[in-house]
Scaffold this active site. Structure first.
Site, mmCIF file in Angstrom:
data_model
loop_
_atom_site.group_PDB
_atom_site.id
_atom_site.type_symbol
_atom_site.label_atom_id
_atom_site.label_comp_id
_atom_site.label_asym_id
_atom_site.label_seq_id
_atom_site.Cartn_x
_atom_site.Cartn_y
_atom_site.Cartn_z
ATOM 1 N N GLY A 170 0.582 -1.156 -0.037
ATOM 2 C CA GLY A 170 0.034 -0.051 -0.095
ATOM 3 C C GLY A 170 0.724 1.107 0.115
ATOM 4 O O GLY A 170 0.342 2.305 0.388
ATOM 5 N N ASP A 172 2.374 4.544 -1.369
ATOM 6 C CA ASP A 172 1.658 5.589 -2.366
ATOM 7 C C ASP A 172 2.366 6.980 -2.249
ATOM 8 O O ASP A 172 3.310 7.146 -1.446
ATOM 9 C CB ASP A 172 0.155 5.907 -2.104
ATOM 10 C CG ASP A 172 -0.075 6.018 -0.533
ATOM 11 O OD1 ASP A 172 0.466 7.060 -0.131
ATOM 12 O OD2 ASP A 172 -1.134 5.314 -0.005
ATOM 13 N N ARG A 324 14.885 9.033 -15.575
ATOM 14 C CA ARG A 324 15.856 7.724 -15.706
ATOM 15 C C ARG A 324 15.243 6.611 -16.734
ATOM 16 O O ARG A 324 14.037 6.384 -16.710
ATOM 17 C CB ARG A 324 15.595 6.908 -14.225
ATOM 18 C CG ARG A 324 16.904 5.944 -14.029
ATOM 19 C CD ARG A 324 16.214 4.706 -14.155
ATOM 20 N NE ARG A 324 16.751 3.442 -13.776
ATOM 21 C CZ ARG A 324 16.344 2.195 -13.698
ATOM 22 N NH1 ARG A 324 15.251 1.930 -14.481
ATOM 23 N NH2 ARG A 324 17.031 1.270 -13.489
ATOM 24 N N ASP A 326 15.018 3.264 -18.336
ATOM 25 C CA ASP A 326 15.117 1.790 -18.184
ATOM 26 C C ASP A 326 15.735 0.903 -19.021
ATOM 27 O O ASP A 326 15.360 1.257 -20.247
ATOM 28 C CB ASP A 326 13.859 1.248 -17.419
ATOM 29 C CG ASP A 326 14.160 -0.225 -16.966
ATOM 30 O OD1 ASP A 326 14.780 -0.542 -15.794
ATOM 31 O OD2 ASP A 326 13.267 -1.260 -17.400
ATOM 32 N N GLU A 355 20.036 3.598 -17.584
ATOM 33 C CA GLU A 355 20.398 2.387 -16.998
ATOM 34 C C GLU A 355 21.252 1.582 -17.821
ATOM 35 O O GLU A 355 20.966 0.776 -18.490
ATOM 36 C CB GLU A 355 18.999 1.551 -16.613
ATOM 37 C CG GLU A 355 19.601 0.369 -15.570
ATOM 38 C CD GLU A 355 18.489 -0.736 -15.667
ATOM 39 O OE1 GLU A 355 18.502 -1.660 -14.841
ATOM 40 O OE2 GLU A 355 17.775 -0.862 -16.629
ATOM 41 N N HIS A 421 17.122 -1.240 -6.247
ATOM 42 C CA HIS A 421 15.876 -2.285 -6.179
ATOM 43 C C HIS A 421 16.201 -3.734 -6.862
ATOM 44 O O HIS A 421 15.622 -4.636 -7.060
ATOM 45 C CB HIS A 421 14.596 -1.970 -6.733
ATOM 46 C CG HIS A 421 14.686 -1.420 -8.271
ATOM 47 N ND1 HIS A 421 15.735 -0.254 -8.834
ATOM 48 C CD2 HIS A 421 14.245 -2.056 -9.484
ATOM 49 C CE1 HIS A 421 15.523 -0.399 -10.080
ATOM 50 N NE2 HIS A 421 14.836 -1.292 -10.538
ATOM 51 N N ASP A 422 17.378 -3.685 -7.636
ATOM 52 C CA ASP A 422 17.874 -4.807 -8.156
ATOM 53 C C ASP A 422 19.139 -5.420 -7.924
ATOM 54 O O ASP A 422 19.548 -6.390 -8.274
ATOM 55 C CB ASP A 422 18.488 -4.272 -9.911
ATOM 56 C CG ASP A 422 17.177 -3.899 -10.839
ATOM 57 O OD1 ASP A 422 16.117 -4.532 -10.698
ATOM 58 O OD2 ASP A 422 17.336 -2.950 -11.577
ATOM 59 N N ASP A 466 16.086 -9.305 -4.896
ATOM 60 C CA ASP A 466 15.015 -9.369 -5.212
ATOM 61 C C ASP A 466 14.127 -10.576 -4.957
ATOM 62 O O ASP A 466 14.679 -11.702 -5.528
ATOM 63 C CB ASP A 466 14.584 -8.876 -6.772
ATOM 64 C CG ASP A 466 13.160 -8.843 -6.888
ATOM 65 O OD1 ASP A 466 11.999 -8.733 -6.040
ATOM 66 O OD2 ASP A 466 12.854 -8.917 -8.196
ATOM 67 N N ARG A 470 13.506 -5.225 -1.270
ATOM 68 C CA ARG A 470 12.328 -4.406 -1.510
ATOM 69 C C ARG A 470 11.391 -4.449 -0.361
ATOM 70 O O ARG A 470 10.151 -4.203 -0.397
ATOM 71 C CB ARG A 470 11.585 -4.598 -2.774
ATOM 72 C CG ARG A 470 12.403 -4.910 -4.091
ATOM 73 C CD ARG A 470 11.725 -5.216 -5.202
ATOM 74 N NE ARG A 470 12.540 -5.277 -6.558
ATOM 75 C CZ ARG A 470 12.320 -5.404 -7.688
ATOM 76 N NH1 ARG A 470 11.217 -5.886 -7.937
ATOM 77 N NH2 ARG A 470 13.277 -5.445 -8.848
#
Length: 578
Positions: A170, A172, A324, A326, A355, A421-422, A466, A470
C-alpha cells in the site's frame, strides 16, 4: 619505450571540449614506462618561414591503473582550433607521437599532427549544473510509506511483513508527501522514483498506461502536489521511463493479441510470427524472457511519437526534473538522440540518466544521455569496502580506469549508487557490519559524481536479492539504526558545506601508508584529504608537509605531522589556500 601501449584518439574521452573555450587532451602509455609527456600544439594556420608555429606544455600524470598511465592537460586554444602531438620521454629516448606515427624529430608541418578542427559551442557536452550538488534518494513507491489507505490494493498485506515478488503493502505518493521533512532533515535534494505509471505488478516495470499514475499510488492531483512540495523544499524529482518494453496489458499489445496480423499495432512490437503465443513459448521479443514485458519497436515512427509525447507530457504538465531510462542500452541510439532533442527543447536542464551497467561512452557524447547509473563504481566500491576482497591498489586501479573512461564533465554528474531495487541491500553486502557501510558512505559522498541512497539504507535496512531488497521502509524509530542515520546526515551536511567534498575540482589518489586508502579533492580555495583505514588494526600515518596542522572536519580537531587511525576509522583533513 613501449610504443605499442601509447594511445590517443582525437575524440571521446581522449580529446574533448570541457567548455566553450577549454579543451582537455589525454594520452595513455604503459604503466611506469614514460617519465615525461609534453604536448606540442598550435594553430594550423600560423606559420613562419615555411615552418609551423607551435608551443610546448608539460602534461600531468593524472592517474594509473594496473596496466597504463594516463596523462592529462587542459588548454584554451586562442582560435578554438589546434593541431597537436606528444613528445614522449623515458630514461633512454624521446620520440614524437603524431597521427602519422612516431618520429625522432619534431615534424615541421601541421599535417602530421592530430586535429581538433574547431571548438564549436553547440557540440560541448553540457549536463545540468545542479546535478553536481544533488544527493539522490531512490524510492520504490509501493514500499516507502502508506499515506492513503483508501486506495490500497484489495490484497494489501500488513506493513512490514516479508516481501515477495507479487505481494502489496500500500505504499503511495501521499505517503511520500507526508515524509518529505524526513528527507530534508537527512540532507536529500533529489528523489528518483521507480515507475509510477499504471501497471499490474508491484514494481511497475510492466507499464500499461504511460499517461496515468497507477491508482494504487494516487492520481495526477497528488503527484502534482508532490512535485510542488518537493520543489518548495529544494528537492528535484526524477521519474523512471520504461521505453524498452511495455506491459502485457498495454492497449496496443492487447490489440495485437486480439487481432494478430490484422492489428495496426503489430509494427509497434518485435513479432516473429503469429500466433503470438504457443505452448511453452512466445513469438515476440521481450525484456529478458519475460512474456509480460513485450519489447517495443522504437525504430517505428508511431512508437517514437507516442513515447516522445509521454516524455514531454510529464515535463510540461508536472515540471519533473529528470528521466531515468530503464534498460537503456537495448534501445536504439537514434531514438535516444530524438529523446534528448525533445526533452531538452522543453527544459534544457532536465537530467537524462540511462540504466547501463557497463562502459557507456557511446551514450555519453552529448547527443544522448547526461549520465548512466555508475555500476562500475558500485562494483568496485562493494568489492573493496563491503566484501573486502579487493586491495587498496586494485581498488584504485579500477576506479582510475572508470574515471579515465569518460570526459571529466561526464564523471562530475555520474550517478553513483551502492544499491538499488535490483541488488542486495548494501548492509547485507557488508555482512551486517555497520562500520563497513559507514566507510562506504564516506567514499561514496566524496567521490566525483552525484550519490544516491536507496531508501532505508540510511537506517540499516537489510535484505538479499529481489524481493528481499524491496522490503517496507521502517518508520518505527526504535527499530531504526539512528546512529547510522545521524552519521549519514553529518556527512551530507559536510558535503553541502565544502565544494571540494562534492563533484568539483580535481580528484587524486595518494599513497600515505600501506593498506590505507587516501585521496585528495581540490576545488576553489580549499583542498580536502580523505584517509580511510579499512582494516581492523591501528595505522600510524605520516602526513604530507602541506597538510601539517590541518583541521579534521569530522572531529573538528587539528592534526599535526602524524595521524593515528584505529581500525575501521577515517579522517577528513582540510587545507585552505591563502
Amino acid at each position: 619505450m613501449n610504443y605499442t601501449s601509447i594511445l590517443h584518439r582525437p575524440k571521446d574521452n581522449f580529446a574533448y571540449a570541457y567548455d566553450e573555450d577549454t579543451l582537455h587532451i589525454r594520452l595513455r602509455s604503459k604503466k611506469e614506462d614514460l617519465n615525461e609527456v609534453t604536448l606540442i600544439y598550435g594553430d594550423p594556420y600560423l606559420w613562419k618561414d615555411d615552418s609551423w608555429l607551435y608551443k610546448r606544455e608539460l602534461m600531468l600524470l593524472a592517474g594509473s591503473d594496473d596496466l597504463f598511465d594516463y596523462w592529462h592537460i587542459s588548454i584554451k586554444p586562442d582560435n578554438h582550433r589546434i593541431r597537436y602531438g606528444f613528445i614522449c620521454k623515458d630514461s633512454i629516448e624521446a620520440v614524437v607521437y603524431t597521427e602519422r606515427g612516431f618520429f625522432d624529430e619534431i615534424p615541421n608541418h601541421c599535417h602530421y599532427y592530430f586535429c581538433f578542427p574547431f571548438l564549436n559551442k553547440i557540440d560541448v557536452f553540457t549536463p545540468p549544473s545542479w546535478v553536481k550538488d544533488t544527493v539522490w534518494y531512490q524510492i520504490f513507491p509501493e514500499r516507502f510509506s502508506n499515506g492513503d489507505a483508501s486506495i490500497n490494493p484489495d490484497n494489501v498485506e500488513k506493513w512490514g511483513e516479508a516481501p515477495t515478488a507479487s505481494n502489496f503493502f500500500g505504499g503511495d505518493l501521499q505517503g511520500v508527501v507526508n515524509r518529505l521533512d524526513y528527507l530534508v532533515d537527512l540532507g536529500i535534494t533529489g528523489i528518483y522514483f521507480t515507475p509510477l505509471f499504471e501497471a499490474a505488478t508491484n514494481h511497475k516495470y510492466d507499464t500499461t498506461d504511460y499517461l496515468k499514475i497507477d491508482s494504487h499510488f494516487g492520481d495526477k492531483r497528488v503527484f502534482k502536489k508532490l512535485v510542488e512540495e518537493c520543489h518548495k523544499k529544494g528537492i528535484k524529482v526524477m521519474l523512471d521511463a520504461v521505453f524498452n518494453h511495455s506491459g502485457y496489458g498495454f492497449k496496443p499489445f492487447q490489440d495485437v493479441l486480439e487481432k494478430e496480423e490484422h492489428s495496426t499495432y503489430k509494427v509497434w512490437f518485435h513479432i516473429k510470427k503469429f500466433p503470438l503465443q504457443e505452448e511453452n513459448k512466445v513469438n515476440y521479443r521481450t525484456f529478458g524472457f519475460e512474456p509480460i514485458m513485450p519489447k517495443l519497436n522504437t525504430e517505428n515512427k508511431e512508437v517514437q511519437n507516442y513515447l516522445l509525447h509521454v516524455a514531454k507530457y510529464w515535463i510540461e504538465e508536472f515540471n519533473i526534473d529528470g528521466w531515468r531510462l530503464d534498460v537503456a542500452n537495448e534501445v536504439d541510439h537514434h531514438f535516444w538522440r530524438e529523446f534528448r532533442k525533445t526533452v531538452k527543447s522543453i527544459k534544457p536542464d532536465v537530467y537524462i540518466l540511462g540504466e547501463i551497467w557497463h562502459d557507456s561512452m557511446p551514450w555519453l557524447q552529448g547527443d544522448q544521455f547526461d549520465a548512466v547509473m555508475n555500476y562500475r563504481f558500485t562494483n568496485a566500491a562493494l568489492d573493496f569496502f563491503a566484501k573486502q576482497i579487493s586491495t587498496v591498489e586494485k581498488f584504485q586501479n579500477e576506479l582510475t580506469k572508470v574515471m579515465q573512461s569518460y570526459p571529466q564533465h561526464v564523471n562530475e554528474v555520474a550517478f553513483n549508487l551502492l544499491g538499488s531495487h535490483d541488488t542486495p541491500r548494501v548492509l547485507t553486502m557488508c555482512q551486517g557490519e555497520t562500520q563497513r557501510l559507514k566507510l562506504l558512505y564516506v567514499f561514496q559522498f566524496s567521490f566525483t559524481g552525484t550519490p544516491c541512497i536507496y531508501y532505508g539504507d540510511e537506517i540499516g535496512l537489510t535484505g538479499g536479492d529481489d524481493p528481499g531488497c524491496r522490503k517496507c521502509m521502517e518508520w518505527d524509530s526504535t527499530k531504526q539504526d539512528l546512529d547510522l542515520f545521524f552519521f549519514v546526515k553529518k556527512l551530507l551536511s559536510l558535503r553541502k558545506k565544502y565544494a571540494s567534498f562534492r563533484s568539483y575540482g580535481e580528484f587524486a589518489f595518494k599513497n600515505l601508508a600501506k593498506d590505507v586508502l587516501s585521496y585528495t579533492k581540490t576545488a576553489e580555495s580549499e583542498e580536502l584529504m580523505f584517509i580511510i583505514n579499512r582494516s581492523n588494526v591501528k595505522k600510524e600515518i605520516q602526513l604530507p608537509d602541506n597538510f601539517n596542522h590541518a583541521l579534521d572536519i569530522w572531529t573538528n580537531q587539528y592534526v599535526s605531522k602524524h595521524l593515528s587511525l584505529k581500525g575501521h576509522d577515517f579522517a577528513i583533513l582540510l587545507k585552505n589556500f591563502k
